[in-house]
Scaffold this active site. Structure first.
Site, PDB file in Angstrom:
ATOM      1  CD  GLN A  93      -5.052  -0.873   9.094  1.00 29.69           C
ATOM      2  OE1 GLN A  93      -5.749  -1.803   9.523  1.00 29.69           O
ATOM      3  NE2 GLN A  93      -3.765  -0.762   9.386  1.00 29.69           N
ATOM      4  CB  THR A 143      10.039  -9.937 -12.602  1.00 27.31           C
ATOM      5  OG1 THR A 143      10.915  -9.753 -13.711  1.00 27.31           O
ATOM      6  CG2 THR A 143       9.532 -11.365 -12.571  1.00 27.31           C
ATOM      7  CB  CYS A 200       9.514   4.894  21.682  1.00 29.04           C
ATOM      8  SG  CYS A 200      10.615   5.240  23.052  1.00 29.04           S
ATOM      9  CB  SER A 211      -2.123  -3.518   2.288  1.00 28.50           C
ATOM     10  OG  SER A 211      -1.206  -4.300   3.002  1.00 28.50           O
ATOM     11  CB  ALA A 212      -1.360  -8.828   0.629  1.00 28.10           C
ATOM     12  CG  HIS A 213       1.151  -6.488   5.614  1.00 30.17           C
ATOM     13  ND1 HIS A 213       1.247  -6.097   6.939  1.00 30.17           N
ATOM     14  CD2 HIS A 213       1.382  -5.373   4.890  1.00 30.17           C
ATOM     15  CE1 HIS A 213       1.524  -4.804   7.002  1.00 30.17           C
ATOM     16  NE2 HIS A 213       1.616  -4.339   5.778  1.00 30.17           N
ATOM     17  CG  ASN A 270      -2.939   3.952  10.575  1.00 33.57           C
ATOM     18  OD1 ASN A 270      -3.428   4.989  10.124  1.00 33.57           O
ATOM     19  ND2 ASN A 270      -1.766   3.946  11.158  1.00 33.57           N
ATOM     20  CB  ALA A 300      -0.946  -0.014   1.197  1.00 32.42           C
ATOM     21  CB  THR A 301       4.149   2.169   1.457  1.00 29.53           C
ATOM     22  OG1 THR A 301       3.751   1.991   2.818  1.00 29.53           O
ATOM     23  CG2 THR A 301       5.113   3.336   1.365  1.00 29.53           C
TER      24      THR A 301
END
Lengths: 406, 129
Positions: free
Chosen positions: A188, A248, A333, A208-210, A160, A80-81
């Protein structure tokens, strides 16, 4: 089914918004394409390539089906980025002659905000719209921000951090009326709410997939065909994906994303109510404590997300004290300094409450037993820390004023 | 942030958490910090006629390092005399808990709070004499 919850020595995972485990069925589907059916989908002279190409096209169809789009509108990316980069830079650069003004929202993901900063360096002007205390964009503020020289708008479907859902169809209609391209970062969203690009007036959509039980490192960009949306490619070298994105194609990754999206399409209707019940159970347990603040609208939110600020509990102590639970906090952080979440600041949270916040995000393998264990642990930690504090409870009356630093 | 074993121990199982009656003539109370600065520490000690610290307690709002500092200090000065408690420095605290640079201010706060508690006790004794 994933087996995370069966391993008691590992923390309970409530950070699904950060990433998800690959579903075992997805992993099974991917494996043959690594060692056996390893052909390059662009090799059109032999069966190794043909079968890989078929697999890629089947997966493309699955992704399109989940979002009610045409398979020809799906461009594979590394995630997605990258999709956000391609959509924003690609559209802005293509349409720069028409205008140089872009509108987005201050609570967008860094993948959008940082890309916008880069576009500012390239001579574009960006308006970052505020949100209300519930995390939602005001439609009147939105409409007023569009100008004759606005060429592009970007609004995320699901935030998110706080899980709120923007009114994409309404915002899209305004863009369409004004002739402005509308990009939606939907990283998301799949599996969490229905996406319908036949009904939604959206020109570009990042996927996104993850986040939905697929592998990391693969995503897609939806690019509307009717009317056709034009973009300048950002990655060159061979002209793959109709010139939109060279490189590819990773068959195994694409097969994984296709299978993850297929499962999401089939299982979403059954999963959503189950997760809502679990999330509501978590909220009931958490909100029984005093001085608890919900971040973001409770109704206009995906069922998987709960973002809460804990009053009168110091943020670092809260996260450090929470044992056996994997969650995200309201601060990023760095080695010396901590920055409070810009999303929480945008909805009006003080620094202190932003630091003392936790994002819980549930998923496919979350169980009731896990929720109950997390509630108990939260009660323990919050009770322990408030008990420790001279600012909480009855006995501090008078002490604060009578004795100070010498 | 990585915590030393000692820090984590004092944070998860803090010793001598509590409150004494700050009006009692044998109790000294001292505080450091404020809610606005993100950390507050209150140290209290109870002293007998021979000048021995017979009991200590603390309360803290702040990061694990501050809670650990209060706990370590409350434990360390117990059973000693006031002069020994007054000699404890923030450097000892930093060393005992392996505080990283970003959290060394917690040791300074602990030193301030115990100095204030000792002074408070002494002020009360002067009033009685």
């Amino acid at each position: 089914m994933g087996a995370i919850h069966l391993m008691p020595s590992r923390p309970i995972y409530l950070d699904y918004a950060s990433t998800t485990p690959v579903d075992a069925r997805v992993a099974d589907a991917m494996l043959p394409w690594l060692t056996e059916r390893f052909g390059n989908p662009a090799s059109n002279t032999h069966s190794y390539g043909w079968e890989a190409e078929d697999a890629v096209e089947n997966a493309r169809e699955e992704v399109a089906r989940l979002i009610n789009a045409d398979a020809r509108e799906i461009v594979w990316t590394s995630g997605a980025t990258e999709s956000n980069n391609l959509a924003l830079k690609g559209a802005a650069q293509f349409h720069a002659e028409r205008g140089r003004h872009i509108v987005t929202v201050c609570t967008e993901h860094k993948a959008v905000l940082d890309t916008c900063r880069e576009l500012e360096q390239q001579g574009f002007e960006i308006s970052y719209l505020p949100v209300s205390a519930n995390g939602l964009v005001d439609p009147d503020v939105f409409a007023a921000a569009l100008r004759p020289d606005t060429i592009l708008v970007s609004v995320m479907a699901v935030n998110n951090e706080i899980g709120v859902v923007q009114d994409i169809p309404a915002l899209g209609r305004v863009c369409k009326e004004r002739g402005v391209l509308f990009h939606v970062d939907a990283a998301q969203a799949p599996g969490k709410l229905p996406i319908d690009l036949a009904a939604w007036p959206v020109d570009l959509l990042s996927l996104s997939a993850h986040k939905v039980y697929g592998p990391k490192g693969i995503g897609a960009l939806y690019v509307r065909r009717k009317p056709r949306v034009r973009l300048l490619a950002q990655i060159h070298g061979g002209g793959h994906e109709k010139g939109y994105r060279s490189g590819t194609l990773p068959t195994h990754q694409i097969v994984g994303m296709g299978e993850a999206y297929r499962l999401a399409r089939l299982e979403m209707a059954g999963e959503l109510p189950r997760i809502q019940v679990l999330r509501d159970r978590l909220w009931a347990g958490v909100s029984a404590l005093d001085e608890i603040h919900l971040n973001g609208d409770l109704q206009r939110r995906v069922p998987h997300n709960l973002n809460v600020s804990f009053g009168h509990v110091e943020g670092e102590a809260l996260l450090a004290g929470l044992r056996g639970v994997a969650v995200s906090s309201g601060s990023a952080c760095t080695s010396a300094s901590q920055e409070p979440s810009y999303v929480l600041r945008a909805i009006g949270r003080s620094n202190e409450l932003a630091y003392s916040s936790i994002r819980f995000s549930l998923g496919r393998y979350t169980t009731e037993a896990e929720i109950d264990a997390v509630v108990l642990e939260l009660q323990r930690v919050v009770g322990h820390l408030r008990n420790l504090s001279p600012l909480w409870g009855q006995e501090n009356r008078g002490v604060m004023h009578a004795h100070g630093i010498q | 942030m990585v915590y030393s074993d000692a820090l984590r121990d004092h944070f998860e199982q803090p010793r001598h958490v509590g409150a004494f009656d700050d009006g009692a003539e044998d109790v000294g109370t001292g505080m450091a910090g404020s809610a606005q600065t993100g950390g507050v520490l209150r140290m209290q000690l109870r002293v007998d006629e021979t000048g021995v610290i017979t009991d200590t307690c603390f309360k803290a709002y702040g990061p694990p390092a501050l809670i650990a500092a209060g706990s370590w200090l409350a434990e360390t000065i117990r059973g000693g005399v006031l002069e020994q408690a007054a000699a404890v420095t923030h450097k000892q605290l930093v060393s005992a808990l392996s505080l990283p640079p970003a959290r060394q201010h917690c040791a300074l706060m602990a030193e301030e709070a115990i100095q204030a508690a000792i002074q408070d006790y002494k002020d009360k004794q002067r009033i009685h004499i």
